[in-house]
Design a protein around this motif. Sequence first.
Motif, mmCIF file in Angstrom:
data_model
loop_
_atom_site.group_PDB
_atom_site.id
_atom_site.type_symbol
_atom_site.label_atom_id
_atom_site.label_comp_id
_atom_site.label_asym_id
_atom_site.label_seq_id
_atom_site.Cartn_x
_atom_site.Cartn_y
_atom_site.Cartn_z
ATOM 1 N N ALA A 372 12.630 4.537 12.128
ATOM 2 C CA ALA A 372 11.484 5.101 12.865
ATOM 3 C C ALA A 372 10.757 6.118 11.976
ATOM 4 O O ALA A 372 9.527 6.128 11.886
ATOM 5 C CB ALA A 372 11.957 5.754 14.165
ATOM 6 N N TRP A 373 11.543 6.990 11.270
ATOM 7 C CA TRP A 373 10.895 7.998 10.398
ATOM 8 C C TRP A 373 10.135 7.312 9.271
ATOM 9 O O TRP A 373 8.994 7.649 8.981
ATOM 10 C CB TRP A 373 11.904 8.958 9.758
ATOM 11 N N ILE A 374 10.801 6.390 8.594
ATOM 12 C CA ILE A 374 10.214 5.780 7.385
ATOM 13 C C ILE A 374 8.931 5.042 7.763
ATOM 14 O O ILE A 374 7.907 5.144 7.081
ATOM 15 C CB ILE A 374 11.255 4.852 6.706
ATOM 16 N N SER A 375 8.965 4.304 8.884
ATOM 17 C CA SER A 375 7.767 3.546 9.270
ATOM 18 C C SER A 375 6.662 4.499 9.700
ATOM 19 O O SER A 375 5.487 4.293 9.391
ATOM 20 C CB SER A 375 8.093 2.532 10.372
ATOM 21 N N GLY A 376 7.039 5.575 10.394
ATOM 22 C CA GLY A 376 6.038 6.558 10.819
ATOM 23 C C GLY A 376 5.381 7.237 9.626
ATOM 24 O O GLY A 376 4.159 7.420 9.583
ATOM 25 N N LEU A 377 6.217 7.597 8.622
ATOM 26 C CA LEU A 377 5.664 8.276 7.438
ATOM 27 C C LEU A 377 4.724 7.358 6.663
ATOM 28 O O LEU A 377 3.624 7.769 6.266
ATOM 29 C CB LEU A 377 6.808 8.735 6.521
ATOM 30 N N LEU A 378 5.155 6.104 6.462
ATOM 31 C CA LEU A 378 4.309 5.179 5.695
ATOM 32 C C LEU A 378 3.022 4.858 6.447
ATOM 33 O O LEU A 378 1.930 4.853 5.861
ATOM 34 C CB LEU A 378 5.079 3.889 5.378
ATOM 35 N N ALA A 379 3.137 4.616 7.760
ATOM 36 C CA ALA A 379 1.941 4.270 8.543
ATOM 37 C C ALA A 379 0.994 5.470 8.634
ATOM 38 O O ALA A 379 -0.221 5.332 8.434
ATOM 39 C CB ALA A 379 2.351 3.815 9.946
ATOM 40 N N GLY A 380 1.538 6.640 8.903
ATOM 41 C CA GLY A 380 0.698 7.838 9.042
ATOM 42 C C GLY A 380 -0.044 8.142 7.751
ATOM 43 O O GLY A 380 -1.247 8.444 7.752
ATOM 44 N N THR A 381 0.679 8.041 6.616
ATOM 45 C CA THR A 381 0.057 8.328 5.329
ATOM 46 C C THR A 381 -1.057 7.321 5.033
ATOM 47 O O THR A 381 -2.157 7.687 4.614
ATOM 48 C CB THR A 381 1.123 8.273 4.203
ATOM 49 N N ALA A 382 -0.778 6.035 5.299
ATOM 50 C CA ALA A 382 -1.783 4.998 5.012
ATOM 51 C C ALA A 382 -3.008 5.168 5.908
ATOM 52 O O ALA A 382 -4.143 5.040 5.450
ATOM 53 C CB ALA A 382 -1.168 3.612 5.199
ATOM 54 N N ALA A 383 -2.790 5.470 7.190
ATOM 55 C CA ALA A 383 -3.919 5.627 8.124
ATOM 56 C C ALA A 383 -4.782 6.811 7.700
ATOM 57 O O ALA A 383 -6.014 6.738 7.698
ATOM 58 C CB ALA A 383 -3.402 5.825 9.546
ATOM 59 N N ALA A 384 -4.127 7.910 7.290
ATOM 60 C CA ALA A 384 -4.874 9.101 6.892
ATOM 61 C C ALA A 384 -5.648 8.833 5.604
ATOM 62 O O ALA A 384 -6.801 9.256 5.464
ATOM 63 C CB ALA A 384 -3.911 10.265 6.702
ATOM 64 N N LYS A 385 -5.025 8.113 4.654
ATOM 65 C CA LYS A 385 -5.699 7.830 3.376
ATOM 66 C C LYS A 385 -6.952 7.008 3.608
ATOM 67 O O LYS A 385 -7.981 7.222 2.979
ATOM 68 C CB LYS A 385 -4.748 7.079 2.439
ATOM 69 N N GLN A 386 -6.867 6.046 4.536
ATOM 70 C CA GLN A 386 -8.036 5.200 4.805
ATOM 71 C C GLN A 386 -9.198 6.033 5.316
ATOM 72 O O GLN A 386 -10.348 5.682 5.174
ATOM 73 C CB GLN A 386 -7.685 4.136 5.846
ATOM 74 N N LYS A 387 -8.882 7.148 5.930
ATOM 75 C CA LYS A 387 -9.930 8.015 6.483
ATOM 76 C C LYS A 387 -10.350 9.060 5.440
ATOM 77 O O LYS A 387 -11.167 9.935 5.711
ATOM 78 C CB LYS A 387 -9.363 8.680 7.749
ATOM 79 N N GLY A 388 -9.716 8.990 4.261
ATOM 80 C CA GLY A 388 -10.062 9.927 3.200
ATOM 81 C C GLY A 388 -9.401 11.286 3.379
ATOM 82 O O GLY A 388 -9.810 12.279 2.784
ATOM 83 N N LEU A 389 -8.338 11.331 4.221
ATOM 84 C CA LEU A 389 -7.650 12.608 4.429
ATOM 85 C C LEU A 389 -6.513 12.747 3.417
ATOM 86 O O LEU A 389 -5.927 11.757 2.987
ATOM 87 C CB LEU A 389 -7.047 12.664 5.844
ATOM 88 N N ARG A 390 -6.176 13.980 3.059
ATOM 89 C CA ARG A 390 -5.030 14.227 2.177
ATOM 90 C C ARG A 390 -3.812 14.463 3.047
ATOM 91 O O ARG A 390 -3.903 15.077 4.104
ATOM 92 C CB ARG A 390 -5.273 15.461 1.325
ATOM 93 N N CYS A 391 -2.641 13.929 2.642
ATOM 94 C CA CYS A 391 -1.441 14.265 3.422
ATOM 95 C C CYS A 391 -0.235 14.336 2.500
ATOM 96 O O CYS A 391 -0.295 13.967 1.369
ATOM 97 C CB CYS A 391 -1.216 13.241 4.524
#
Length: 391
Positions: A372-391
């Motif tokens: 759950a953590w690993i998928s959340g971290l990868l998905a959250g990071t990818a979603a934020a990057k697509q929006k041009g956000l830094r995380c």
Amino acid sequence: MPGRKILSTGAGKCNLSNTNITAGHYHGGTPSFAARVLKALPPGKVLDFFGELGLLLSAEPNGRIFPRSMKASDVVNVLVNRLKEKGAEMRLLTCAQSVKKKLSGFEITVRQVPPKWDKKAAPGPLRTLTADAVILAAGGPAYPQIGGSALGLDLARALGHAVKNPRPVMTPLKIKEKTVRELDGIRLEAVLSVYAGGRLMGSERGELLFTDYGVSGPPALSLCRAAVAALETSTVTCRIDLFPDHSRETLFSLLAKRRDAGPKRPWRNFLCGLAEERTVNLLSSALKIEPAAPAGSVKDPLLAGFAGLLKDWRLEVAGSLGFEDAMAAAGGVDTAEIRPETFESKLAGKLFITGELLDIDGDCGGYNLHFAWISGLLAGTAAAKQKGLRC
Ligand SMILES: Cc1cc2nc3c(=O)[nH]c(=O)nc-3n(C[C@H](O)[C@H](O)[C@H](O)COP(=O)(O)OP(=O)(O)OC[C@H]3O[C@@H](n4cnc5c(N)ncnc54)[C@H](O)[C@@H]3O)c2cc1C
């Protein structure tokens, strides 16, 4: 409340990961999926993430990782604190009823749901939200008492995803012999082995818990998958070794020594300090040994039979308990439709699907939360990057 299920994990201590996270501990329709996910974000990075949040961790000799405080609430608190620091808005008691992909972004209908304790409150009106990206993290149907639900699978289906039939896993085992009820509540260190038609399906050592319907505890939860699958085609037997650190011979010599040192002692007190009295009584009755009989009256062949039962007690498996008592659900959204590096849907860009919603489940020992953590971290990071956000 946020993290409701996390609070109940690991009996309130939250077994959040394991020192031995490998693809072999995961099961699902696409065998290579777990390996690719672990390559994208190695296990150490997940532990680093919790370290950065300020959570001290501690590993048990069997590899299970817990917060050092042994409090699941600390895991929830560090996560919620980070959300607050980042200015994330949390909408509690809000149920997503539909998620639709639009030309640009998504439209989500939500409804405020009343808390379970307020029987008189009515659900709120439907409201529509819009989003650039959606992370579907609604979990599976296991343990509905604390939020488990199949609603997320319906949302994924409506978005075009194939869903493999969900099945309860990591549930206690029901045992045919009703006599095990007499041991209800007893916990002991044992080795549990599951045999189907005489073939060994799996074996695990750990704390076994007897209940009024059968056996639970980590070894039973781990072996339930193999036992239930085998039940479809054959008779399944549980073999329990109550003295895993003694061979049958050393156990017999130990018992014989005790008997010869106090032959007049009643049999029921004979194993005091070696095994729980209720267990002794149940196994003795199987061999027709009278609890009040003097220990000396139990001659070598019968004593050897008793040692044999302590080392290899056989019970027939009747099945498993359902979703109400399952720690996780197997089955779910087909992982062939998900990118393992980002958890983005291959069918709809900017839609991410994580955790137990997917057709992948882990062994007992921190593997499901780690996923759950690993998928959340990868998905959250990818979603934020697509929006041009830094995380
Ligand atoms: C009693 C118990 C003990 C466990 N112990 C452990 C353990 O020690 N270690 C371990 O690794 N695993 C453990 N597990 C398994 C682990 O908790 C789960 O695999 C993990 O929580 C899955 O995470 P998730 O984020 O995918 O889903 P969840 O944690 O289930 O979270 C999904 C959330 O989404 C909500 N939701 C569902 N549908 C909607 C909707 N339509 N709209 C809004 N919200 C919705 C749900 O109510 C829930 O709150 C345990 C499970 C149980 C039941």
